[in-house]
Write a protein that holds these residues in place. Structure first.
Motif, PDB file in Angstrom:
ATOM      1  N   HIS A 126       0.933  -1.067  -0.346  1.00 53.74           N
ATOM      2  CA  HIS A 126       0.027   0.108  -0.044  1.00 53.74           C
ATOM      3  C   HIS A 126       1.101   1.124   0.103  1.00 53.74           C
ATOM      4  O   HIS A 126       2.017   1.587   0.825  1.00 53.74           O
ATOM      5  N   GLY A 127       0.748   1.548  -1.298  1.00 54.70           N
ATOM      6  CA  GLY A 127       1.513   3.351  -1.408  1.00 54.70           C
ATOM      7  C   GLY A 127       0.945   4.571  -1.703  1.00 54.70           C
ATOM      8  O   GLY A 127      -0.191   4.762  -1.680  1.00 54.70           O
ATOM      9  N   VAL A 128       1.696   5.111  -1.153  1.00 52.42           N
ATOM     10  CA  VAL A 128       1.690   6.523  -2.191  1.00 52.42           C
ATOM     11  C   VAL A 128       1.877   7.710  -2.726  1.00 52.42           C
ATOM     12  O   VAL A 128       3.290   7.031  -2.880  1.00 52.42           O
ATOM     13  N   ALA A 129       1.637   8.732  -3.586  1.00 53.00           N
ATOM     14  CA  ALA A 129       2.810   8.993  -4.721  1.00 53.00           C
ATOM     15  C   ALA A 129       1.987  10.699  -4.397  1.00 53.00           C
ATOM     16  O   ALA A 129       0.930  11.065  -3.977  1.00 53.00           O
ATOM     17  N   ARG A 184      -2.051  10.678  -4.139  1.00 52.41           N
ATOM     18  CA  ARG A 184      -2.392   9.656  -4.146  1.00 52.41           C
ATOM     19  C   ARG A 184      -2.676   8.295  -4.064  1.00 52.41           C
ATOM     20  O   ARG A 184      -0.930   8.097  -3.448  1.00 52.41           O
ATOM     21  N   LEU A 185      -2.802   7.668  -4.017  1.00 55.07           N
ATOM     22  CA  LEU A 185      -2.892   6.203  -3.355  1.00 55.07           C
ATOM     23  C   LEU A 185      -3.182   5.252  -4.021  1.00 55.07           C
ATOM     24  O   LEU A 185      -4.449   4.852  -5.048  1.00 55.07           O
ATOM     25  N   HIS A 186      -2.696   3.833  -3.427  1.00 53.38           N
ATOM     26  CA  HIS A 186      -2.526   2.676  -4.133  1.00 53.38           C
ATOM     27  C   HIS A 186      -2.172   1.584  -3.811  1.00 53.38           C
ATOM     28  O   HIS A 186      -1.256   1.120  -2.979  1.00 53.38           O
ATOM     29  N   SER A 240       3.714   3.025 -14.233  1.00 49.83           N
ATOM     30  CA  SER A 240       3.575   4.551 -13.461  1.00 49.83           C
ATOM     31  C   SER A 240       3.071   3.775 -11.782  1.00 49.83           C
ATOM     32  O   SER A 240       3.526   5.362 -10.717  1.00 49.83           O
ATOM     33  N   THR A 241       3.652   2.071 -11.164  1.00 48.62           N
ATOM     34  CA  THR A 241       3.187   2.077  -9.829  1.00 48.62           C
ATOM     35  C   THR A 241       4.152   2.376  -9.406  1.00 48.62           C
ATOM     36  O   THR A 241       4.507   2.691  -8.771  1.00 48.62           O
ATOM     37  N   TYR A 287       5.076   5.336  -7.024  1.00 46.79           N
ATOM     38  CA  TYR A 287       4.718   5.089  -5.506  1.00 46.79           C
ATOM     39  C   TYR A 287       5.673   4.872  -4.823  1.00 46.79           C
ATOM     40  O   TYR A 287       6.150   3.919  -5.069  1.00 46.79           O
ATOM     41  N   THR A 288       4.943   5.467  -3.833  1.00 42.79           N
ATOM     42  CA  THR A 288       6.666   4.796  -2.079  1.00 42.79           C
ATOM     43  C   THR A 288       5.823   4.104  -1.244  1.00 42.79           C
ATOM     44  O   THR A 288       4.519   4.766  -0.934  1.00 42.79           O
TER      45      THR A 288
END
Length: 187
Positions: free
Chosen positions: A144-147, A152-154, A170-171, A174-175
């Motif tokens: 679970h990460g954030v950019a 935004r979350l993913h 593009s993933t 995300y950190t």
């Protein structure tokens, strides 16, 4: 459990107990540094094409289980319940899934999600993939990460070697804030 990521122009704080996300802007940002935020976006392919893949009743059952986990309590604690289910599922799965096995599971869950009446996005799909693979005692890493820019979350899965499964390039923007599923657990 609270986690945060500092991107310089914004610090994103995710509270996994309450499901709340806070964006904090440093007080010392002046007009010259405030312009760093672009609020731009990345292009993502979208459409109404049914995903390919074999129909698997176990994939539908895993997706239904995630929906039940989300609905089993208050909306505010849904993320905590899902993370708890990921911990349980990954603790019982001992053999790392191959990239092909994980990709097959992702395709099966996405196929089942196409027919789901419930909300099905990256969080639900990735959690259902972990549950589906755990049924066969296979493990993956749930991320679970954030950019930043815009924030935004993913949620996604990776194999034990850290390679994202069935994700666009593009993933990599995300950190990871929370990972569950192997010796690198940060939960």
């Amino acid at each position: 459990m609270e986690r945060s990521v500092d991107f310089g122009h914004v610090q994103v704080v995710i509270d996994y107990d309450t499901g709340r996300v806070h964006c904090l802007i440093p007080a010392d940002l002046g007009p010259s540094t405030a312009s760093k935020a672009s609020w731009g976006s990345a292009e993502h392919p979208a459409g109404l094409t049914a995903p390919r893949g074999m129909w698997r009743p176990a994939a539908a059952a895993s997706l239904a289980a995630v929906s039940l986990i989300k609905a089993a309590g208050s909306r505010e604690t849904a993320l905590r319940r899902i993370a708890g289910a990921m911990h349980t599922a990954t603790s019982t799965a001992r053999t790392p899934a191959t990239h092909a096995q994980a990709a097959s599971a992702v395709r099966a869950v996405r196929r089942a999600a196409w027919f789901s009446p419930a909300r099905t996005a990256c969080l639900e799909e990735s959690a259902a993939v972990v549950l589906l693979l755990a049924l066969g005692r296979r493990s993956v890493i749930w991320c679970h990460g954030v950019a930043p820019d815009p924030v935004r979350l993913h949620a996604w899965i990776t194999t034990a070697d850290g390679i994202a499964v069935a994700e666009p390039a593009s993933t990599s923007a995300y950190t990871p804030v929370l990972t569950i599923g192997d010796h690198r657990d940060t939960a």
